[in-house]
Every structure is written in C-alpha cells, then in structure tokens.
Design a protein around this motif. Structure first.
Motif: not given
Length: 397
Positions: A379-386
């Motif tokens: 699980v990795e941070p999503l670059a396009s997240a809010e």
C-alpha cells in the motif's frame, strides 16, 4: 408524474447520509448497552387494537391502517415503537424487577409531526420499566442527553414539565375535569384568551391558574414563581419539588421549565421532557414517564423512557466527509486476492477498480493504492489523492 417521485414528506437516504445515520445507530445502541439496556426488535405491523391501546388514543390519527388478508382483522403500521416495547416487557419478558430495553427501527406517520419532519422517522430509544422513583427518571434524562452529546451536538437545551400540575387543578374542579381535552389542547397552543373564555364555567381559582400556566416558561426561576402563583395543592408542590430535584441532578445543563407542556396527556403520567438543538425547530428528543400503560397488556408497571429520530439527529451534524480508501486493481490472482482480504480484515476500505472505470467518482477518496513491488503487494500513497487526505505509510502485505 415521474415514476421516480415519492409521496410528500418521504425521501430516499443517499450514501453519505445513510452512512452517517448507520454510524449513529451503532454508536447509540452501543451506548445504551453500556447502561444495561437490552435490544428488542418488534414487528413493523401489529393488530391495530394492540398498537393503539397503550398510547391513550394519541397515535390514532398518525397510524396507517390496513386489513390483514389472513385474519380479516385491522392492522396498523407502527407510528411509535414504545407501545410495542411496553407489550414486550409486560407480556413476553414478564420480569419481576427492573427491565431496561432499547430499540431502533422505522416508523410511519400519516402526517409529518413538525416543520421539515419526515413521515418515516428512524426511531431509536430506551425504556426503563419497574421503578417508580426519581432515580429512573434521572437515569433516562442522563441517557437522553448523553445520546445528543455522543452524536456530536454541542448546542442543546432540555425543557422539563410535569403533568401533575394540570391534573391537580382538574381534580379540584369537576367542571374543568369534564372539559379536560379542551383545556389540554388550549394549553398546548398556549392560548391564553381561549383559557380565559372558559372562566364562566370553571371555578375562579382554576381559571386564574390555567391562564398563568402558559406564562410559566423559562429558566429554573419559573419553579419559584409557580409556587407563588399556583394554588398550594400538595400534588402541585410535589411536582415542582420533583422538577427541582431533576434539575439538580443535571449540573451544567441548560434547563428550561415549561409547565404548559401537556403533550400526550392521555399517555404520559408525570415528568415529561424535550431536548431542543440549535438550528432545528422541533424537539430532537422527547420522553417522560408513562406509568401503568402496560395494564392493557395484563401487567401495570412503572415506566419512563425517551425516543428520537436518527434522521433528524444526523441532519444537525456537519455534512459527512468522504471516507479514505485504498484503490486496488481488478484481478483474480491469489496473491492479489489475499492482499485485498488482509486489508479488509484490518478494517480498511478497498475499492477494486473495474476495467474502464478508472476515473469514476465515488463516495470514497482513494488516497492510497495497492501496487505490486518486487513481487509483493504494497500500500503506497496515491499521488493524485486529495490534499486533505493524509496518506498512510507504505505497508507490505
């Protein structure tokens, strides 16, 4: 008319609101359990005479009626769950000591009960049977206020009243007792001229006391004013003493007194209360004592309780925010399926993106994604997240 239109004062509950209401339901039922209240689930429909017999007739105009095709008897769709819970206590459980019961379910009203009110409230409440002392009233009041606090409402006020004040006046004046229904209706409307017009038929002391009752509204000082202007009848003094004791048991709470609050006079028998919250015109919580209502089910019991509409309560809160979630690719590979199961077992929301729907908007904000790195799903941070969604650190599955 479009087929999608609903009857007046009925509405669908959409995802964000439904999630908020369900969270409140779980929160409050868990709260009631910590106080020792057991959950019961009565049916949506009952024989009409059973539904209405324990309500003093107050629910008759609010109850949808139909004919049972199996028995030919009249049925009613419940407009209030309290009579059903009373039946369960009196007839099914039949316990000797105190019984604490809670419940939650939809009820249906023929007409909305207030401004902006729905005809299909989601009613939740708690009832305490078997104890006639003030301790039961205090516990129910505390639990009602804790329900509002746990929900996250900070701006609230509770109004207290006692029906024995009015009943004591009627006991001393047979002419007033004969017109009790009319008097209660005038008091509910706080119609002082209407009460004054009763003067020629009632004792002067009764007329004077009835006219002053609608003015006995305000803070706790109203109790002392009531002692000065109302007849010095023992039942009135005991009622005022009871209200003072209840107020003392609720330190730090904004308390009002409304001695003309005589709603449900055919049902309630003593202390009644209503909780009002800023931004909403109707009482959010209503409750009070209704001793001996179970007599119609074969067993008279002291009883007190309260109920509220979860939909109204949810409407007082800030709009629900979107939940953060993990975005995962669609696939049937065993290692991917195991990774998704592990995340969901840990309480994570995992949305698997179906082919061709990578950019669809949903209730959830996917701020992390499940990706395959060096043969392991992570699980990795999503670059396009809010920006407001705080990503979780990278986690190997």
């Amino acid at each position: 008319m479009g087929k999608w239109l609903l009857p007046e004062s009925l509405a669908d509950i959409l995802p964000a609101e439904a999630r908020r209401i369900e969270e409140l339901r779980r929160l409050l039922l868990d709260l009631y359990r910590t106080y020792g209240y057991e959950l019961v689930m009565p049916p949506l429909v009952e024989y009409l005479d059973s539904l209405l017999s324990a309500s003093g007739g107050d629910m008759d105009l609010h109850t949808f009626k139909l004919v049972d095709q199996m028995s030919g008897r009249s049925l009613g769709i419940r407009a209030d769950m309290t009579p059903q819970v009373t039946r369960i206590d009196a007839h099914l459980l039949n316990r000797a000591g105190t019984t604490r019961l809670c419940y939650c379910g939809s009820v249906l009203h023929t007409l909305p009960r207030g401004l902006w009110a729905t005809r299909e409230p989601l009613q939740i409440g708690a009832e305490l049977y078997g104890h006639a002392g003030p301790e039961a009233d205090i516990e129910v009041l505390q639990l009602a206020l804790e329900s509002v606090r746990r929900a996250g409402v900070a701006d609230y006020r509770i109004d207290l009243s006692h029906l024995d004040v009015v009943r004591a006046l009627l006991e001393t004046d047979p002419a007033a007792a004969a017109r009790a229904d009319e008097i209660f209706n005038l008091l509910r409307e706080k119609d002082v001229p209407g009460l004054a017009a009763l003067g020629p038929d009632l004792a002067p002391a009764t007329t004077q006391a009835l006219q002053v009752l609608p003015t006995l509204y305000g803070d706790l000082d109203v109790l002392e004013k009531a002692r000065a202007v109302l007849p010095a009848l023992p039942r009135i003094s005991q009622a005022l003493d009871m209200l003072a004791a209840l107020a003392k048991a609720l330190p730090g709470v904004d308390i009002g007194i409304d001695l003309a609050d005589v709603r449900s006079f055919n049902y309630h028998t003593g202390v009644v209360f209503a909780v009002y919250c800023g931004g909403w015109p109707n009482a959010v919580v209503r409750g009070g004592r209704y001793d001996d209502v179970g007599r119609v089910f074969g067993r008279a019991r002291p009883a007190t309780g309260f109920s509220l509409d979860l939909r109204e309560l949810a409407g007082l809160l800030a709009p629900a925010t979107a939940s953060s979630a993990v975005r995962a690719p669609w696939g049937l590979e065993p290692d991917l399926a195991q990774a998704v199961r592990a995340l969901r077992a840990a309480g994570q929301i995992v949305v698997q993106i179906l082919p061709g729907h990578e950019h669809d908007q949903q209730e959830f904000v996917c701020d992390r994604e499940l990706v395959l790195r060096n043969g392991a799903w992570r699980v990795e941070p999503l670059a396009s997240a809010e920006p407001a969604a705080r990503p979780s650190p990278s986690t190997a599955i």
